[in-house]
Design an enzyme around this catalytic site. Structure first.
Site, PDB file in Angstrom:
ATOM      1  N   HIS A 223      -1.148   2.448   6.750  1.00 17.32           N
ATOM      2  CA  HIS A 223      -0.551   1.746   5.611  1.00 17.32           C
ATOM      3  C   HIS A 223      -1.515   1.654   4.428  1.00 17.32           C
ATOM      4  CE1 HIS A 223       2.642  -0.283   3.793  1.00 17.32           C
ATOM      5  NE2 HIS A 223       2.886  -1.243   4.654  1.00 17.32           N
ATOM      6  N   ASP A 227       2.921   4.176   1.904  1.00 15.71           N
ATOM      7  CA  ASP A 227       3.802   3.023   1.747  1.00 15.71           C
ATOM      8  C   ASP A 227       4.939   3.091   2.752  1.00 15.71           C
ATOM      9  OD1 ASP A 227       2.304   2.074  -0.375  1.00 15.71           O
ATOM     10  OD2 ASP A 227       3.491   3.141  -1.886  1.00 15.71           O
TER      11      ASP A 227
END
Length: 252
Positions: A223, A227
């Site tokens: 992450h 996204d």
């Protein structure tokens, strides 16, 4: 005196004797220790998150059933499902370059090619040989290369060079009957696709319910770089390509 040479295969796990309370200690192989080190490094470094989807395998199973004998006769290789997933992932990686990228210090390294690591189980542990430039490979190229690398791995002849440089990994727990799992990223890569078992389930098709062969798929991603929306769309693109392989040929 010279140190004893390390064994090529690990000591088998001792079988327990019913009623006994014995404990046995067996030295970890170097490969097992390296695997453990890399997996723990991935957990300590990456901000790992997993997203899921499901794939209707009806079309790709029908294609395989129809053409597998002709494919084998012409190419001398079996037509499996892995070629479809590698081809689908390759297309998706080119469309979503952030999934194919890596973090190097304070920089992001983007690649114009797809080198896909394929997890292979061996007597000494899990290895991930790399298929190079899969964006240019046909289904036959993929199946033949997987078969060759898998044989090298099982024969203990896999080289370090065969496992270096992958940009993305595919792990197929479905061969063992796995329903669902959350794979761990293979650093310095930033994503890994987990395939699972194919099971018949009732599925809503329009306004009716049909029994279809379904597979859960999981994408674990870093992450820090990827996204959530991109991860979901990336996995949906793989789903699209596997459910309708014509979209791979038409580059849709």
């Amino acid at each position: 005196p010279k140190p004893a040479a390390s064994k090529a295969t690990p000591e088998p796990a001792p079988k327990p004797s019913p009623g006994s309370r014995e404990e046995n200690r067996v030295a970890m192989t170097r490969m097992r220790m390296r695997i453990a080190e890399r997996l723990k490094d991935a957990q300590n470094t990456a901000a790992m998150l997993t997203t899921f989807n499901e794939i209707d395998m009806s079309n790709i199973m029908a294609i395989r059933s129809k053409y597998k004998d002709q494919f084998l006769d012409k190419h001398g290789a079996k037509l499996g499902f892995m070629s479809a997933f590698v081809a689908a992932s390759s297309k998706a990686l080119i469309n979503f370059p952030q999934v194919n990228a890596a973090i190097d210090g304070k920089e992001i390294v983007y690649r114009s090619y797809a080198d896909i690591s394929v997890a292979v189980a061996t007597p000494t542990g899990l290895v991930t040989p790399v298929l190079r430039n899969t964006e240019n490979m046909s289904f036959y190229d993929i199946e033949a290369e997987i078969a060759a690398l898998g044989k090298k791995a099982r024969d203990g002849k896999i080289a370090i060079e065969d496992m270096l440089g992958g940009t993305f990994t595919i792990s197929n727990g479905g061969v063992y009957g796995s329903l669902m799992g959350t794979p761990i990223i293979n650093p310095p890569q930033t994503a890994i696709l987990g395939m699972h078992g194919i099971f018949k389930r009732p599925v809503a098709i329009g306004d009716s319910v049909e029994i279809r062969p379904m597979m859960y798929v999981a994408l674990t991603y870093d992450h820090r770089l990827i996204d959530g929306s991109d991860a979901v769309l990336f996995l949906r693109k793989i789903k699209q390509h596997v459910e309708d392989p014509v979209t791979i040929l038409l580059d849709l």
